[in-house]
Design a protein around this motif. Structure first.
Motif, PDB file in Angstrom:
ATOM      1  N   GLU A  80       0.777  -1.100  -0.121  1.00 11.52           N
ATOM      2  CA  GLU A  80      -0.048  -0.090  -0.054  1.00 11.52           C
ATOM      3  C   GLU A  80       0.970   1.464   0.032  1.00 11.52           C
ATOM      4  O   GLU A  80       1.885   1.517   0.664  1.00 11.52           O
ATOM      5  N   ILE A  81       0.740   2.198  -0.849  1.00 12.59           N
ATOM      6  CA  ILE A  81       1.778   3.405  -1.330  1.00 12.59           C
ATOM      7  C   ILE A  81       0.803   4.249  -0.360  1.00 12.59           C
ATOM      8  O   ILE A  81      -0.136   4.646  -0.579  1.00 12.59           O
ATOM      9  N   ILE A  82       1.717   5.032   0.766  1.00 18.82           N
ATOM     10  CA  ILE A  82       1.157   6.305   1.556  1.00 18.82           C
ATOM     11  C   ILE A  82       1.671   7.379   0.923  1.00 18.82           C
ATOM     12  O   ILE A  82       3.126   7.694   1.257  1.00 18.82           O
ATOM     13  N   ASN A  83       1.039   8.267   0.129  1.00 19.53           N
ATOM     14  CA  ASN A  83       1.532   9.276  -0.353  1.00 19.53           C
ATOM     15  C   ASN A  83       1.603  10.405   0.768  1.00 19.53           C
ATOM     16  O   ASN A  83       0.592  10.708   1.447  1.00 19.53           O
ATOM     17  N   THR A  84       2.852  10.910   1.139  1.00 19.07           N
ATOM     18  CA  THR A  84       3.130  11.558   2.243  1.00 19.07           C
ATOM     19  C   THR A  84       4.085  12.691   2.051  1.00 19.07           C
ATOM     20  O   THR A  84       5.145  12.582   1.211  1.00 19.07           O
ATOM     21  N   ASP A  85       3.862  13.929   2.430  1.00 16.88           N
ATOM     22  CA  ASP A  85       5.031  15.044   2.060  1.00 16.88           C
ATOM     23  C   ASP A  85       6.289  14.524   2.766  1.00 16.88           C
ATOM     24  O   ASP A  85       6.131  13.911   3.988  1.00 16.88           O
ATOM     25  N   PHE A  86       7.342  14.949   2.132  1.00 15.34           N
ATOM     26  CA  PHE A  86       8.680  14.323   2.372  1.00 15.34           C
ATOM     27  C   PHE A  86       8.927  14.860   3.812  1.00 15.34           C
ATOM     28  O   PHE A  86       9.694  14.116   4.576  1.00 15.34           O
ATOM     29  N   SER A  87       8.620  16.062   4.273  1.00 18.21           N
ATOM     30  CA  SER A  87       8.639  16.593   5.643  1.00 18.21           C
ATOM     31  C   SER A  87       7.993  15.679   6.872  1.00 18.21           C
ATOM     32  O   SER A  87       8.353  15.849   8.121  1.00 18.21           O
ATOM     33  N   MET A  88       7.129  14.702   6.356  1.00 21.23           N
ATOM     34  CA  MET A  88       6.243  13.994   7.199  1.00 21.23           C
ATOM     35  C   MET A  88       6.617  12.750   7.170  1.00 21.23           C
ATOM     36  O   MET A  88       5.900  11.638   7.793  1.00 21.23           O
ATOM     37  N   LEU A  89       7.534  12.103   6.468  1.00 20.52           N
ATOM     38  CA  LEU A  89       8.003  10.708   6.130  1.00 20.52           C
ATOM     39  C   LEU A  89       8.232  10.054   7.350  1.00 20.52           C
ATOM     40  O   LEU A  89       7.884   8.830   7.860  1.00 20.52           O
ATOM     41  N   ILE A  90       9.262  10.932   8.271  1.00 20.96           N
ATOM     42  CA  ILE A  90       9.699   9.989   9.248  1.00 20.96           C
ATOM     43  C   ILE A  90       8.545   9.961  10.410  1.00 20.96           C
ATOM     44  O   ILE A  90       8.362   8.978  11.238  1.00 20.96           O
ATOM     45  N   THR A  91       7.699  10.964  10.531  1.00 18.07           N
ATOM     46  CA  THR A  91       6.648  10.882  11.380  1.00 18.07           C
ATOM     47  C   THR A  91       5.890   9.695  11.191  1.00 18.07           C
ATOM     48  O   THR A  91       5.312   9.100  11.914  1.00 18.07           O
ATOM     49  N   ALA A  92       5.479   9.383   9.735  1.00 13.70           N
ATOM     50  CA  ALA A  92       4.591   8.482   9.222  1.00 13.70           C
ATOM     51  C   ALA A  92       5.168   7.190   9.888  1.00 13.70           C
ATOM     52  O   ALA A  92       4.302   6.141  10.162  1.00 13.70           O
ATOM     53  N   LEU A  93       6.390   6.861  10.067  1.00  9.82           N
ATOM     54  CA  LEU A  93       7.118   5.956  10.758  1.00  9.82           C
ATOM     55  C   LEU A  93       6.717   5.829  11.925  1.00  9.82           C
ATOM     56  O   LEU A  93       6.465   4.725  12.635  1.00  9.82           O
ATOM     57  N   GLU A  94       7.089   6.950  12.739  1.00 10.07           N
ATOM     58  CA  GLU A  94       6.901   6.790  14.236  1.00 10.07           C
ATOM     59  C   GLU A  94       5.532   6.771  14.771  1.00 10.07           C
ATOM     60  O   GLU A  94       5.249   6.016  15.696  1.00 10.07           O
TER      61      GLU A  94
END
Length: 291
Positions: A80-94
């Motif tokens: 599943e591809i989660i389209n995420t602004d680059f600035s929020m990529l690490i937050t998406a993992l956390e």
């Protein structure tokens, strides 16, 4: 007696019915849990074609997207591809919104404190845009060492604050005039009010836009490494990613086939038809990784 037997039978049927419902619910929960477990959520910023973008129907497409789907095949998991602004990529993992980031994320010390990185699967060169007159006057070629390049007498280096265009020249002891807008730096190079601007692969495009007033110097040793990222401590997935990345480089692996699909698009992106996928997936010979 008949009434009592009927009541007992009704109670047994009711209990069996309730037991069946509970079993069905539990089975449904297991199926959902299995589906959730089998789906790998991959975060990326879909604003950077030909690496990560969307097609005319809004569906994800690009090199990074194909890498994600190839990873899914390797792990036998849905993607599943989660389209995420680059600035929020690490937050998406956390937060658990994503399991892995595949989005040309450069390995940096400050990021390593927040996520675990895989082995690199892409590389970014460090290049210099040089005023053509200055290059000719000083006989600048790619064979010139970076130490010699950054110590030319009277050299005027301009760089964008907070980027490698400042830190790399300074690491060689050079003085840099810092600016806050890249457009002004490019203008200075073209107008011969500055001599050198250091940057990443986009320098190739800057030269292509100004071929009469600039050249590209490719002798700088430093290069960036892009890797997949997972949440801190997710060693199981990290080991799987590293094993997959190794297969990408093997004969018959992902990169062998991807070149045919992406060479032209990458050459167009870099505005240099002589450079294709190989330019991005191997570090420069004798180079020094940046972190």
């Amino acid at each position: 007696m008949r009434k009592r037997i009927a009541m007992i039978l009704a109670a047994v049927l009711l209990i069996g019915s309730l037991g069946g419902c509970a079993s069905s619910k539990s089975s449904s929960e297991n199926e959902e849990g299995s589906s959730s477990k089998d789906t790998l959520k991959v975060a990326m910023d879909l604003k950077f074609p030909p690496f990560s973008g969307t097609d005319e129907n809004g569906e994800p497409e690009g090199l990074e997207v194909d890498i994600a789907y190839a990873l899914g095949e390797y792990l036998d998991r849905d993607i599943e591809i989660i389209n995420t602004d680059f600035s929020m990529l690490i937050t998406a993992l956390e937060t658990g919104e994503a399991d892995v980031v595949i989005s040309d994320m450069a390995v940096k010390e400050e990021r390593k404190e927040k996520v675990d990185f895989s082995d690199p699967y892409r590389y970014g060169r460090t290049l210099a845009l040089v005023n053509k007159d200055f290059a000719q006057e000083n006989n600048i070629t790619n064979d010139m060492s970076p130490e010699e390049f950054f110590s030319i007498e009277g050299e005027r280096i301009v760089g964008l604050s907070g980027t490698i265009s400042v830190s790399v020249p300074q690491s060689y002891g050079a003085q840099v005039e810092e600016v806050t807008e890249i457009a002004s730096a490019l203008m200075e190079i073209n107008q011969n009010t500055a001599d050198v601007l250091v940057g990443a692969n986009t320098i190739l495009g800057d030269h292509a836009a100004n071929p009469d007033t600039t050249i590209v110097y490719e002798g700088i040793k430093e290069y960036s490494q892009s890797a997949m990222a997972v949440k801190k401590g997710n060693t199981e997935l990290l080991e799987q990613l590293n094993a997959f990345i190794q297969t990408m480089y093997e004969d018959g692996g992902f990169y062998m086939e991807a070149g045919d699909k992406y060479d032209d698009a990458i050459g167009e992106y870099l505005q240099d038809d002589s450079k294709g996928l190989e330019y991005l997936i191997y570090p420069p010979k004798g180079g020094t990784p940046e972190v």
